[in-house]
Design an enzyme around this catalytic site. Structure first.
Site, PDB file in Angstrom:
ATOM      1  N   ARG A  54     -42.948 -29.403  24.355  1.00  0.00           N
ATOM      2  CA  ARG A  54     -43.406 -28.060  23.988  1.00  0.00           C
ATOM      3  C   ARG A  54     -43.937 -28.076  22.559  1.00  0.00           C
ATOM      4  O   ARG A  54     -43.708 -29.019  21.805  1.00  0.00           O
ATOM      5  CB  ARG A  54     -42.279 -27.041  24.132  1.00  0.00           C
ATOM      6  CG  ARG A  54     -41.035 -27.414  23.373  1.00  0.00           C
ATOM      7  CD  ARG A  54     -39.893 -26.406  23.580  1.00  0.00           C
ATOM      8  NE  ARG A  54     -38.698 -26.885  22.911  1.00  0.00           N
ATOM      9  CZ  ARG A  54     -37.775 -27.665  23.480  1.00  0.00           C
ATOM     10  NH1 ARG A  54     -37.896 -28.010  24.744  1.00  0.00           N
ATOM     11  NH2 ARG A  54     -36.744 -28.093  22.794  1.00  0.00           N
ATOM     12  N   GLU A  64     -55.562 -32.256  22.196  1.00  0.00           N
ATOM     13  CA  GLU A  64     -54.916 -33.131  23.175  1.00  0.00           C
ATOM     14  C   GLU A  64     -53.454 -33.269  22.766  1.00  0.00           C
ATOM     15  O   GLU A  64     -53.157 -33.405  21.568  1.00  0.00           O
ATOM     16  CB  GLU A  64     -55.585 -34.518  23.165  1.00  0.00           C
ATOM     17  CG  GLU A  64     -57.015 -34.511  23.655  1.00  0.00           C
ATOM     18  CD  GLU A  64     -57.123 -34.155  25.131  1.00  0.00           C
ATOM     19  OE1 GLU A  64     -56.213 -34.500  25.905  1.00  0.00           O
ATOM     20  OE2 GLU A  64     -58.121 -33.505  25.501  1.00  0.00           O
ATOM     21  N   ASP A  87     -39.764 -34.645  15.624  1.00  0.00           N
ATOM     22  CA  ASP A  87     -38.505 -34.171  16.199  1.00  0.00           C
ATOM     23  C   ASP A  87     -37.537 -35.335  16.435  1.00  0.00           C
ATOM     24  O   ASP A  87     -37.959 -36.446  16.730  1.00  0.00           O
ATOM     25  CB  ASP A  87     -38.806 -33.462  17.520  1.00  0.00           C
ATOM     26  CG  ASP A  87     -37.667 -32.556  17.962  1.00  0.00           C
ATOM     27  OD1 ASP A  87     -36.708 -32.380  17.182  1.00  0.00           O
ATOM     28  OD2 ASP A  87     -37.737 -32.037  19.082  1.00  0.00           O
ATOM     29  N   GLU A 104     -38.200 -20.818  12.053  1.00  0.00           N
ATOM     30  CA  GLU A 104     -36.946 -20.742  12.839  1.00  0.00           C
ATOM     31  C   GLU A 104     -35.859 -21.629  12.228  1.00  0.00           C
ATOM     32  O   GLU A 104     -34.674 -21.440  12.504  1.00  0.00           O
ATOM     33  CB  GLU A 104     -37.189 -21.178  14.288  1.00  0.00           C
ATOM     34  CG  GLU A 104     -38.016 -20.189  15.116  1.00  0.00           C
ATOM     35  CD  GLU A 104     -39.476 -20.123  14.729  1.00  0.00           C
ATOM     36  OE1 GLU A 104     -40.046 -21.178  14.373  1.00  0.00           O
ATOM     37  OE2 GLU A 104     -40.053 -19.019  14.739  1.00  0.00           O
ATOM     38  N   ASN A 105     -36.254 -22.606  11.417  1.00  0.00           N
ATOM     39  CA  ASN A 105     -35.265 -23.541  10.851  1.00  0.00           C
ATOM     40  C   ASN A 105     -34.296 -22.886   9.869  1.00  0.00           C
ATOM     41  O   ASN A 105     -33.254 -23.456   9.534  1.00  0.00           O
ATOM     42  CB  ASN A 105     -35.945 -24.741  10.175  1.00  0.00           C
ATOM     43  CG  ASN A 105     -36.544 -25.737  11.149  1.00  0.00           C
ATOM     44  OD1 ASN A 105     -37.470 -26.475  10.819  1.00  0.00           O
ATOM     45  ND2 ASN A 105     -36.030 -25.778  12.365  1.00  0.00           N
ATOM     46  N   TRP A 106     -34.611 -21.644   9.419  1.00  0.00           N
ATOM     47  CA  TRP A 106     -33.663 -20.922   8.543  1.00  0.00           C
ATOM     48  C   TRP A 106     -32.345 -20.674   9.255  1.00  0.00           C
ATOM     49  O   TRP A 106     -31.321 -20.426   8.612  1.00  0.00           O
ATOM     50  CB  TRP A 106     -34.256 -19.577   8.102  1.00  0.00           C
ATOM     51  CG  TRP A 106     -35.398 -19.705   7.136  1.00  0.00           C
ATOM     52  CD1 TRP A 106     -36.723 -19.520   7.427  1.00  0.00           C
ATOM     53  CD2 TRP A 106     -35.347 -20.038   5.738  1.00  0.00           C
ATOM     54  NE1 TRP A 106     -37.493 -19.721   6.300  1.00  0.00           N
ATOM     55  CE2 TRP A 106     -36.677 -20.035   5.251  1.00  0.00           C
ATOM     56  CE3 TRP A 106     -34.310 -20.336   4.841  1.00  0.00           C
ATOM     57  CZ2 TRP A 106     -36.994 -20.320   3.921  1.00  0.00           C
ATOM     58  CZ3 TRP A 106     -34.635 -20.623   3.526  1.00  0.00           C
ATOM     59  CH2 TRP A 106     -35.951 -20.612   3.072  1.00  0.00           C
TER      60      TRP A 106
HETATM   61  C1  FPP Z   1     -36.633 -32.190  13.395  1.00  0.00           C
HETATM   62  O1  FPP Z   1     -35.526 -32.976  13.777  1.00  0.00           O
HETATM   63  C2  FPP Z   1     -36.936 -32.370  11.980  1.00  0.00           C
HETATM   64  C3  FPP Z   1     -36.980 -31.400  11.023  1.00  0.00           C
HETATM   65  C4  FPP Z   1     -36.713 -29.990  11.325  1.00  0.00           C
HETATM   66  C5  FPP Z   1     -37.249 -31.702   9.626  1.00  0.00           C
HETATM   67  C6  FPP Z   1     -38.300 -32.756   9.421  1.00  0.00           C
HETATM   68  C7  FPP Z   1     -38.263 -33.209   8.027  1.00  0.00           C
HETATM   69  C8  FPP Z   1     -38.530 -34.469   7.577  1.00  0.00           C
HETATM   70  C9  FPP Z   1     -38.933 -35.584   8.446  1.00  0.00           C
HETATM   71  C10 FPP Z   1     -38.428 -34.817   6.156  1.00  0.00           C
HETATM   72  C11 FPP Z   1     -39.557 -34.335   5.308  1.00  0.00           C
HETATM   73  C12 FPP Z   1     -39.202 -32.954   4.995  1.00  0.00           C
HETATM   74  C13 FPP Z   1     -39.547 -32.212   3.941  1.00  0.00           C
HETATM   75  C14 FPP Z   1     -38.887 -30.916   3.822  1.00  0.00           C
HETATM   76  C15 FPP Z   1     -40.542 -32.613   2.937  1.00  0.00           C
HETATM   77  P1  FPP Z   1     -34.202 -32.233  14.234  1.00  0.00           P
HETATM   78  O2  FPP Z   1     -33.337 -32.079  13.056  1.00  0.00           O
HETATM   79  O3  FPP Z   1     -34.571 -30.979  14.951  1.00  0.00           O
HETATM   80  O4  FPP Z   1     -33.629 -33.287  15.240  1.00  0.00           O
HETATM   81  P2  FPP Z   1     -32.703 -32.989  16.500  1.00  0.00           P
HETATM   82  O5  FPP Z   1     -33.532 -32.153  17.437  1.00  0.00           O
HETATM   83  O6  FPP Z   1     -32.455 -34.357  17.018  1.00  0.00           O
HETATM   84  O7  FPP Z   1     -31.468 -32.302  16.001  1.00  0.00           O
END
Ligand code: FPP
Length: 242
Positions: free
Chosen positions: A196, A209, A22, A69-71
């Site tokens: 979370r 853990e 994250d 949920e990322n959609w």
């Molecule tokens: C969360 O950060 C990150 C993601 C939802 C994507 C994670 C993806 C990668 C590290 C690259 C590798 C990915 C693939 C598809 C192979 P956020 O964008 O939620 O950060 P924020 O909470 O600071 O906005």
């Protein structure tokens, strides 16, 4: 053995570590960059960890790369993450295989383009013989959906009399999850200070853990990973016993 500044006991390494990557967006914002640049930096952090893990030796790493949920994110970001998944497979699979790392996806193919689906299936097939490590990408993954999908398949098998309801226990249920055979995570790491699970490995994390850090994912280094393992090795896991 001493690894990245931490004394790690190789005999009690976690067999499976799940990672909620994250903070890519916040990392990019702080630097005046686009969210896409944040995800690219996030991928570099993933690559750095996989490289270091050749020395550290955790057998299974699961990364939360795209949740169901990322959609709901802006279309341009979704498009970027889908393109990134393809790029990772095209440019990275040979490296993985050269390091005897098997590629697995945990998630659903629903909603994915047919070319991405074929690429993922091909990568899983091609790397099936790799035995040293597993790179498990939780992609298009949601913990509740995984459980619901399992329940649906269990209900269908019961209706067809392939499964007797009274034979369903933890072990049987887990056979219906997305990646049967992969052990439950011993340790789950989440970056960026959020405390979370966000629908990550809900069934599998029953006894995991949990370890949190305020660091944003692109800043996560193998030394942070080793600190998490060090802390893990100093916790008492009781699994409900005394
Ligand atoms: C969360 O950060 C990150 C993601 C939802 C994507 C994670 C993806 C990668 C590290 C690259 C590798 C990915 C693939 C598809 C192979 P956020 O964008 O939620 O950060 P924020 O909470 O600071 O906005």
């Amino acid at each position: 053995m001493r690894l990245y500044g931490h004394e790690i006991d190789p005999k009690t390494l976690p067999g499976h570590v799940g990672i909620i990557m994250d903070g890519n967006g916040r990392w990019a914002k702080a630097k005046g960059l686009s969210r896409s640049a944040g995800h690219e930096a996030g991928f570099r952090a993933l690559d750095r960890l996989l490289n270091a893990n050749k020395e550290i030796g955790v057998k299974v790493l699961t990364f939360y790369a795209f949740s169901t949920e990322n959609w709901k994110r802006p279309a341009i970001e979704v498009k970027f993450l889908m393109a990134m998944a393809k790029k990772v497979i095209v440019e990275y699979l040979d490296t993985l295989m050269a390091n005897d790392i098997r590629f697995v996806m945990t998630g659903t193919f629903e909603g994915l383009s047919s070319d991405l689906r074929d690429m993922i299936q091909g990568a899983m097939e091609r790397s099936r013989h790799c035995k040293s490590y597993i790179l498990n990408m939780a992609f298009n993954y949601g913990g509740r959906k995984e459980i619901i999908d399992a329940v649906r398949r269990i209900a269908a098998d019961s209706a067809e009399k392939k499964l007797k309801p009274d034979t369903i226990d933890d072990k049987k249920f887990a056979e219906y999850l997305y990646s049967p055979g992969i052990p439950d995570p011993d340790l789950i790491i989440r970056t960026s200070g959020e405390l979370r699970l966000s629908n990550f490995l809900l069934w599998e994390s029953a006894y995991s853990e949990l370890w949190f850090t305020k660091k944003l994912w692109p800043d996560f280094h193998p030394k942070d990973f080793c600190k998490a393992i060090f802390d893990f090795q100093h916790r008492k896991r009781r699994f409900g016993k005394v």
